[in-house]
Design a protein around this motif. Structure first.
Motif, short mmCIF file in Angstrom:
data_model
loop_
_atom_site.label_atom_id
_atom_site.label_comp_id
_atom_site.label_asym_id
_atom_site.label_seq_id
_atom_site.Cartn_x
_atom_site.Cartn_y
_atom_site.Cartn_z
N LEU A 1 11.77 0.26 9.85
CA LEU A 1 10.68 -0.13 8.96
C LEU A 1 9.47 0.78 9.16
N HIS A 2 9.19 1.14 10.40
CA HIS A 2 8.06 2.02 10.68
C HIS A 2 8.27 3.39 10.04
N SER A 3 9.48 3.91 10.12
CA SER A 3 9.75 5.22 9.50
C SER A 3 9.63 5.13 7.98
N GLN A 4 10.00 3.99 7.40
CA GLN A 4 9.84 3.81 5.96
C GLN A 4 8.36 3.75 5.57
N PHE A 5 7.54 3.10 6.41
CA PHE A 5 6.10 3.06 6.16
C PHE A 5 5.52 4.47 6.16
N ARG A 6 5.96 5.27 7.10
CA ARG A 6 5.46 6.65 7.18
C ARG A 6 5.85 7.44 5.93
N PHE B 1 0.67 -3.93 -0.32
CA PHE B 1 1.40 -3.28 0.76
C PHE B 1 0.68 -3.51 2.10
N ALA B 2 -0.64 -3.41 2.10
CA ALA B 2 -1.43 -3.63 3.32
C ALA B 2 -1.32 -5.09 3.77
N ALA B 3 -1.33 -6.03 2.82
CA ALA B 3 -1.18 -7.44 3.17
C ALA B 3 0.18 -7.69 3.81
N LEU B 4 1.21 -7.07 3.26
CA LEU B 4 2.55 -7.18 3.83
C LEU B 4 2.58 -6.60 5.24
N CYS B 5 1.91 -5.50 5.42
CA CYS B 5 1.84 -4.86 6.73
C CYS B 5 1.17 -5.79 7.75
N GLN B 6 0.13 -6.48 7.36
CA GLN B 6 -0.55 -7.43 8.26
C GLN B 6 0.38 -8.58 8.65
N LYS B 7 1.17 -9.06 7.68
CA LYS B 7 2.14 -10.12 7.99
C LYS B 7 3.17 -9.64 9.00
#
Length: 145
Positions: free
Chosen positions: A81-86, A122-128
């Motif tokens: 998931l982190h690599s997909q965020f990048r 996307f940022a809200a999802l990241c916080q979750k």
């Protein structure tokens, strides 16, 4: 050629150990005792059974590692998931550049507004996700420093 070997003094091979292990002890275990010893050995993660037994006999600290398949799976998925965020971040930068290069300023601003809305979601999802990871760490790693 023989004279050259004599001059070197036969210095081939491995250097001798300062304190070699020369004493050997044998002991016998029942099936139950052997199973327990092997289970402790496997959970210790050591690669040498003799060194493991010595550490048990002389009270040296033996570290035991318990591997939870669910934790490993969670970690691998989190890494993916982190690599997909990048990659999304890289694509975001490329899209913004293309908007300003290929469209008029007004049209690019309109598209950028839509992109900003998606970015906020996307940022809200990241916080979750961050909250879920913190809960997971508290639950599974509370005994570890």
């Amino acid at each position: 050629m023989k004279e050259e070997n004599k001059r070197r003094g036969g210095k081939g091979g491995r250097n001798p150990k300062i304190d070699p292990s020369i004493h050997r002890h044998v002991f016998r275990l029942t099936e139950k005792e052997n199973a327990k010893l092997l289970s402790l050995y496997e959970s210790s993660g050591m690669h040498n059974k003799a060194k493991f037994i010595i550490s048990l006999l002389f009270g040296k600290e033996v570290k035991t590692i318990k591997i939870d398949k669910g934790t490993v799976d969670f970690y691998m998925r989190l890494t993916t998931l982190h690599s997909q965020f990048r990659s999304v971040g890289v694509n975001y930068n490329q899209v913004v550049k293309l908007l300003y290069r290929n469209f008029s300023e007004k049209k690019a601003a309109a598209y950028l507004y839509k992109l900003e809305k998606q970015t906020a979601e996307f940022a809200a999802l990241c916080q979750k996700i961050i909250l879920i990871v913190q809960e997971f760490e508290e639950k599974h790693f509370k005994n570890h420093p």
